[in-house]
Each structure stands twice: as C-alpha cells, then as structure tokens.
Design a protein around this motif. Structure first.
Motif, PDB file in Angstrom:
ATOM      1  N   CYS A 197      -2.996  -9.033  -5.127  1.00 47.39           N
ATOM      2  CA  CYS A 197      -1.773 -10.023  -5.777  1.00 47.39           C
ATOM      3  C   CYS A 197      -2.372 -10.236  -7.139  1.00 47.39           C
ATOM      4  CB  CYS A 197      -2.012 -11.294  -5.089  1.00 47.39           C
ATOM      5  SG  CYS A 197      -1.281 -11.219  -3.488  1.00 47.39           S
ATOM      6  N   THR A 198      -3.760 -10.176  -7.237  1.00 48.97           N
ATOM      7  CA  THR A 198      -4.288 -10.388  -8.793  1.00 48.97           C
ATOM      8  C   THR A 198      -3.802  -9.468  -9.728  1.00 48.97           C
ATOM      9  OG1 THR A 198      -6.170 -11.229  -7.158  1.00 48.97           O
ATOM     10  CG2 THR A 198      -6.544 -11.149  -9.670  1.00 48.97           C
ATOM     11  N   ASP A 199      -3.861  -8.116  -9.313  1.00 48.66           N
ATOM     12  CA  ASP A 199      -3.411  -7.070 -10.290  1.00 48.66           C
ATOM     13  C   ASP A 199      -1.970  -7.257 -10.542  1.00 48.66           C
ATOM     14  OD1 ASP A 199      -6.102  -5.963 -11.020  1.00 48.66           O
ATOM     15  OD2 ASP A 199      -6.080  -4.965  -9.164  1.00 48.66           O
ATOM     16  N   PHE A 200      -1.488  -7.710  -9.581  1.00 48.56           N
ATOM     17  CA  PHE A 200       0.044  -7.664  -9.722  1.00 48.56           C
ATOM     18  C   PHE A 200       0.362  -8.915 -10.792  1.00 48.56           C
ATOM     19  CE2 PHE A 200       4.803  -8.633  -8.969  1.00 48.56           C
ATOM     20  CZ  PHE A 200       5.124  -7.570  -8.733  1.00 48.56           C
ATOM     21  N   LEU A 201      -0.333 -10.023 -10.621  1.00 46.47           N
ATOM     22  CA  LEU A 201      -0.146 -11.080 -11.265  1.00 46.47           C
ATOM     23  C   LEU A 201      -0.456 -10.907 -12.644  1.00 46.47           C
ATOM     24  CD1 LEU A 201       0.434 -14.109 -11.780  1.00 46.47           C
ATOM     25  CD2 LEU A 201      -1.704 -14.596 -11.236  1.00 46.47           C
ATOM     26  N   TYR A 202      -1.650 -10.169 -13.027  1.00 41.44           N
ATOM     27  CA  TYR A 202      -2.009  -9.742 -14.112  1.00 41.44           C
ATOM     28  C   TYR A 202      -0.706  -8.898 -14.921  1.00 41.44           C
ATOM     29  CZ  TYR A 202      -4.774  -8.031 -18.024  1.00 41.44           C
ATOM     30  OH  TYR A 202      -5.339  -7.780 -19.358  1.00 41.44           O
ATOM     31  N   GLY A 203      -0.394  -7.890 -13.998  1.00 44.53           N
ATOM     32  CA  GLY A 203       0.700  -6.930 -14.763  1.00 44.53           C
ATOM     33  C   GLY A 203       1.814  -7.922 -14.918  1.00 44.53           C
ATOM     34  N   MET A 204       2.297  -8.784 -14.094  1.00 39.22           N
ATOM     35  CA  MET A 204       3.382  -9.488 -14.413  1.00 39.22           C
ATOM     36  C   MET A 204       3.358 -10.500 -15.723  1.00 39.22           C
ATOM     37  SD  MET A 204       4.732 -11.625 -11.171  1.00 39.22           S
ATOM     38  CE  MET A 204       4.741 -13.336 -11.630  1.00 39.22           C
ATOM     39  N   VAL A 205       2.587 -10.846 -16.058  1.00 39.01           N
ATOM     40  CA  VAL A 205       2.431 -11.774 -17.301  1.00 39.01           C
ATOM     41  C   VAL A 205       1.976 -11.057 -18.476  1.00 39.01           C
ATOM     42  CG1 VAL A 205       1.721 -13.993 -16.082  1.00 39.01           C
ATOM     43  CG2 VAL A 205      -0.137 -12.426 -16.837  1.00 39.01           C
ATOM     44  N   THR A 206       1.426  -9.580 -18.343  1.00 31.19           N
ATOM     45  CA  THR A 206       0.984  -8.905 -19.635  1.00 31.19           C
ATOM     46  C   THR A 206       1.803  -7.474 -19.599  1.00 31.19           C
ATOM     47  OG1 THR A 206      -0.730  -7.314 -18.371  1.00 31.19           O
ATOM     48  CG2 THR A 206      -1.400  -9.679 -19.366  1.00 31.19           C
TER      49      THR A 206
ATOM     50  N   GLY B  31      -0.333   1.031  -4.863  1.00 33.62           N
ATOM     51  CA  GLY B  31      -0.337  -0.531  -4.388  1.00 33.62           C
ATOM     52  C   GLY B  31      -1.669  -1.212  -4.867  1.00 33.62           C
ATOM     53  N   VAL B  32      -1.209  -2.174  -5.427  1.00 32.23           N
ATOM     54  CA  VAL B  32      -2.266  -3.051  -5.878  1.00 32.23           C
ATOM     55  C   VAL B  32      -2.173  -4.708  -5.049  1.00 32.23           C
ATOM     56  CG1 VAL B  32      -2.071  -2.216  -8.129  1.00 32.23           C
ATOM     57  CG2 VAL B  32      -0.656  -4.061  -7.592  1.00 32.23           C
TER      58      VAL B  32
ATOM     59  N   SER C  67       0.768  -1.176   0.060  1.00 28.85           N
ATOM     60  CA  SER C  67      -0.100   0.026  -0.141  1.00 28.85           C
ATOM     61  C   SER C  67       0.872   1.315  -0.021  1.00 28.85           C
ATOM     62  CB  SER C  67      -0.845   0.068   1.204  1.00 28.85           C
ATOM     63  OG  SER C  67      -0.176  -0.118   2.330  1.00 28.85           O
ATOM     64  N   HIS C  68       2.087   1.136   0.669  1.00 28.29           N
ATOM     65  CA  HIS C  68       2.628   2.633   0.677  1.00 28.29           C
ATOM     66  C   HIS C  68       3.782   2.821  -0.424  1.00 28.29           C
ATOM     67  CE1 HIS C  68       1.716   1.600   5.007  1.00 28.29           C
ATOM     68  NE2 HIS C  68       1.641   2.818   4.904  1.00 28.29           N
ATOM     69  N   THR C  69       3.277   2.145  -1.579  1.00 26.66           N
ATOM     70  CA  THR C  69       4.050   2.423  -3.024  1.00 26.66           C
ATOM     71  C   THR C  69       3.910   3.960  -3.517  1.00 26.66           C
ATOM     72  OG1 THR C  69       3.638   0.086  -3.472  1.00 26.66           O
ATOM     73  CG2 THR C  69       4.271   1.643  -5.433  1.00 26.66           C
ATOM     74  N   CYS C  70       2.729   4.639  -2.946  1.00 27.31           N
ATOM     75  CA  CYS C  70       2.449   6.014  -3.084  1.00 27.31           C
ATOM     76  C   CYS C  70       4.036   6.754  -2.811  1.00 27.31           C
ATOM     77  CB  CYS C  70       1.517   6.293  -2.373  1.00 27.31           C
ATOM     78  SG  CYS C  70       1.329   5.871  -0.727  1.00 27.31           S
ATOM     79  N   THR C  71       4.690   6.307  -1.952  1.00 26.20           N
ATOM     80  CA  THR C  71       6.038   6.790  -1.806  1.00 26.20           C
ATOM     81  C   THR C  71       6.947   7.439  -2.863  1.00 26.20           C
ATOM     82  OG1 THR C  71       6.366   5.286   0.077  1.00 26.20           O
ATOM     83  CG2 THR C  71       8.186   6.785  -0.344  1.00 26.20           C
ATOM     84  N   TYR C  72       6.707   6.822  -4.107  1.00 27.06           N
ATOM     85  CA  TYR C  72       7.530   7.116  -5.130  1.00 27.06           C
ATOM     86  C   TYR C  72       7.117   8.525  -5.738  1.00 27.06           C
ATOM     87  CZ  TYR C  72       7.635   2.280  -4.613  1.00 27.06           C
ATOM     88  OH  TYR C  72       8.075   0.935  -3.927  1.00 27.06           O
TER      89      TYR C  72
END
Ligand SMILES: CC(C)[C@H](C(=O)O)[C@@H](O)C(=O)O
Ligand code: SF4
Length: 416
Positions: A138-147, A135-136, A121-126
């Motif tokens: 696991c499902t969105d992360f996985l989708y991003g990972m493969v596409t 922040g996302v 969730s604290h990915t907004c740091t950037y």
C-alpha cells in the motif's frame, strides 16, 4: 552490454538510455491497479497521513472489487464502499463483481512495453503480453498514486528456455508447477523470469498468463514473454495497440539460464502446504478429497472451463465432493454460456459461482472445514489458505481437479 526486455521497459520508464541490474531508478508508471484486498488501507493512509493531496493521473488508476464479492459481511461491505466512494470522487476506473483483477486488467488494459504496479502479488501476470507488471504494498501504491512515479531497483533476469511441446493431457499449469518444484519457492527471488525458445511459441496468451501469474510463487519480481505475433494478434482482437514492443538483445546479460523440455512434462500436483512440494500427480492418486475448485486468476479462463466441461460431459461429480467452478471474468462466463459449458457443469452437479477470487482467496466462498481436503487450480496452498488451519490444499491443473471431482479422490484425466 545489451539489455533484456525487462531492462528496456524500465529504461524507457526511467527516461534513460540503458539500465543494469542493481541500479535504482525513478520510473513513470503506465498503470496502477488495486483490489479490495488492500485498497481501503491505501485510502486510509491517503486521508490520515497525507492530508488528501491531488492524484497524479487518475486515468492511470484502476480499482477492482474481486476478492470478497459480493460482500460477505459488514466489514467487507464497508471496505468496498470506501473504494467505491473514493473511485467516484477521483474519477478512477472502478470494477465490481466483473472478474478477478488480473483477468480484467489483461482483457481491458495491459499493453506490451508498459510498466504496471498492482497492489497484488500476481501482477506479474501481465508479462504474458510483454509488459512489466509487479506487485507492491500500500505504501508504494499510495506514493505512485499521488506522484505518478516510483522507485525501482533493476532486477536480474533469469532466462527460461522452453523447448518441445506439451503432450496431450498435460497443461501449462503442470509445466509451471513443475518449474517451481525444480527451482523452489525462493528460486528466482527479486528476479525476472524471461520465457523464450521454440516451446514458448507453442503457448497461447492464456498459457503464458498461467506461467507468468505463478512466477511470484518462485519469488519473482516479474515474468515476461516477448510480445510476438501471437501476443500482438491477441491484443488486436481485444482492440488495443502496443505501447512499445521490446526484444532482448543477443548480448543481454542473464544471471542464469534454465532449459525445460515441454515434451518431458507430466501431470503434477503441489502437495499441502508448499507450492514447491511438487510430485507427479500419479503419486497422489487415491487421496480422498472433499472439495474441488476450477477458477482464479491463474486457471479460470475459457481454456480451463472447456477442459472441465469436456471431462464432465455425461459424467457426475462424486456425491462426497463439492465442485466449485468459477469463471475468472464475466467475459469468460459469457463465453462459457455461449458454448453451452454451463449446462454441462450444472447437469454434472457442479456449483457455478459469480466471477471472483472465490476459494483461491479462502475468505469468502467455498471455504473448507477442519481436516478437509481441497484440490484447486488456485495459486497458493499454504496452511489455512482455503479455510480451517487443519485443512489441506493440493494444487493441480483443471483436468486433474475435474477428474478428482468426478472420482472423489485425486485422479488424472486418463483414469476416467
Ligand atoms: C489480497 C492480495 C493482496 C493478495 C496478493 O497480494 O496476492 C491475494 O490476491 C492473494 O492471492 O494472496
Ligand atoms: S484469484 Fe487468488 S491469486 Fe488471484 S488475485 Fe484472487 S486471491 Fe489472489
């Protein structure tokens, strides 16, 4: 209609001329980070539900073991092994025990203009470097990972106009807790906090990280500063160039605007168990504490360690207090060693730990027992966050935490 910085980053990632709040776009991700909080779940889904397809671009992926490091039991050891093996197999950048994920990302990867997803969730740091981090799960992360892509609903942007300059003895941490206290934990739900104004120019990249990092505690989708000369010179010092520098247009649309005068900010604490229950620190003074913590992705950088060392020099941690000092990364740790801060911490009786999330995460190091009270520079203070469900967490600046560790009860630095 003009666009905000966040809208321009999303438009570039979507490959379109312009976007507006409420639009849904398919975006190409510049970078994706995942830590040991959830990566094992993503890997399980990858194997069990997707039949292990190819990864879109493993060079954009970063896996970081930071939450329970070194592993504290066989279960976390197994999750780390799963991450390690997967990272090796797919040539994914892998960091273990080198620091808190967001600190590692800022030190080594983030560039202005990038769109970055993190399974945290604290990915907004950037946003401290003019990147759109969010922040996302696991499902969105996985989708991003493969596409290599994802969907994104363009958020509204809220402007935070900062004026003035923080007074001596008042820190960015006080400012951000104050802002959250004013707007509430749902104050900017699914919106971008854009910080600007002459007050923003008085803040270093470290200070901006403190503000952007805590934005999610007010519900923000992301937070951002313009990548100005302060950010660009920090970036150069870290050997990187921007992807693209965006500024908000004069006629950009903001859903609302707030103004905060930095001169008016005073030391504050967030009382247990709500991050937006913010009161002047003076009102909490005298509350007995059992543990104190300086660290985390919010407040474990060299600036905070210097504050702690300045106050500890020639003083002792109270007999009744465990004082944990945890650098946010090994780079911070080495810098503190070089400056002699570690000696000061040890001589004062503090406990210095390896760079990791520590008691901010509350499941590995320094957890607190029944009815115990912690004063912390971590990000959250909800029920049970740092240990036993009956324990209590106050959030404060490194100065207030250190002064409290010395006194044995909540105190501000001017009381030393
Ligand atoms: C483990 C992780 C998913 C979690 C987060 O998303 O923030 C943690 O870092 C936290 O601070 O609570
Ligand atoms: S330091 Fe705290 S807020 Fe930051 S990633 Fe770790 S647990 Fe989450």
């Amino acid at each position: 209609m003009g666009m905000t910085i966040a809208e321009k980053i999303i438009a570039a990632a979507a490959g379109v001329e312009s976007v507006k709040p409420g639009d849904i776009h398919t975006v190409t991700l510049d970078r994706m980070m995942s830590n040991d909080g959830t990566t094992h779940l993503t890997i399980d889904m990858y194997h069990q539900q997707l039949d292990h397809p190819a990864i879109a671009d493993s060079k954009k992926l970063v896996f970081i073991v930071d939450h329970n490091v070194p592993a504290d039991n066989p279960k976390t050891a197994a999750t780390h092994k799963k991450m390690r093996d997967f990272a090796r197999e797919h040539q994914i950048d892998f960091w273990e025990g080198k620091g808190v994920c967001h600190q590692i990302m800022m030190e080594h990867y983030v560039r202005p203009g990038e769109l970055i997803f993190g399974a945290d969730s604290h990915t907004c740091t950037y946003g401290a470097l003019g990147a759109f981090g969010t922040g996302v799960g696991c499902t969105d992360f996985l989708y991003g990972m493969v596409t290599g892509t994802s969907w994104l609903l363009v958020p509204e942007t809220v402007k935070f106009n900062l004026t003035g300059k923080l007074r001596k003895g008042v820190y960015p941490r006080d400012l951000m807790l104050h802002i959250i206290g004013q707007i509430g934990a749902n104050g900017v739900n699914y919106q971008v906090m854009e910080f600007s104004g002459e007050g923003a120019k008085t803040l270093s990249v470290n200070d901006r990280m403190v503000l952007c990092n805590l934005a999610v505690e007010a519900g923000a989708k992301s937070a951002i500063f313009e990548a100005d000369e302060i950010a660009l010179s920090w970036l150069k010092d870290h050997g990187r160039q921007p992807k693209q520098v965006f500024t908000s247009d004069e006629d950009a649309h903001y859903i609302c605007e707030y103004t905060f005068n930095l001169d008016d900010i005073q030391p504050v604490v967030a009382r247990p168990d709500f991050v937006d229950d913010v009161i002047p620190a003076a009102q909490a003074c005298g509350t007995k504490i059992d543990e104190a913590f300086v660290g985390s992705c919010n407040n474990g950088r060299i600036d905070e360690l210097r504050v702690a060392a300045r106050l500890l020099k020639g003083r002792q941690v109270a007999d009744t207090v465990r004082f944990l000092i945890v650098p946010a990364s090994n780079d911070v740790y080495l810098q503190a060693l070089e400056e002699g801060l570690m000696e000061t911490f040890m001589e004062a009786g503090a406990i210095v730990m390896n760079a990791n999330c520590s008691v901010c995460w509350g499941s590995c190091q320094g957890v607190i027992g029944e009815n115990e009270v912690l004063i912390s520079t971590g990000t959250r203070n909800f029920k049970g966050r740092a240990g036993h469900p009956s324990s209590k967490v106050y959030l404060a600046s490194a100065a207030t935490v250190t002064a409290s560790a010395i006194k044995g009860f909540i105190a501000t630095e001017d009381q030393l």
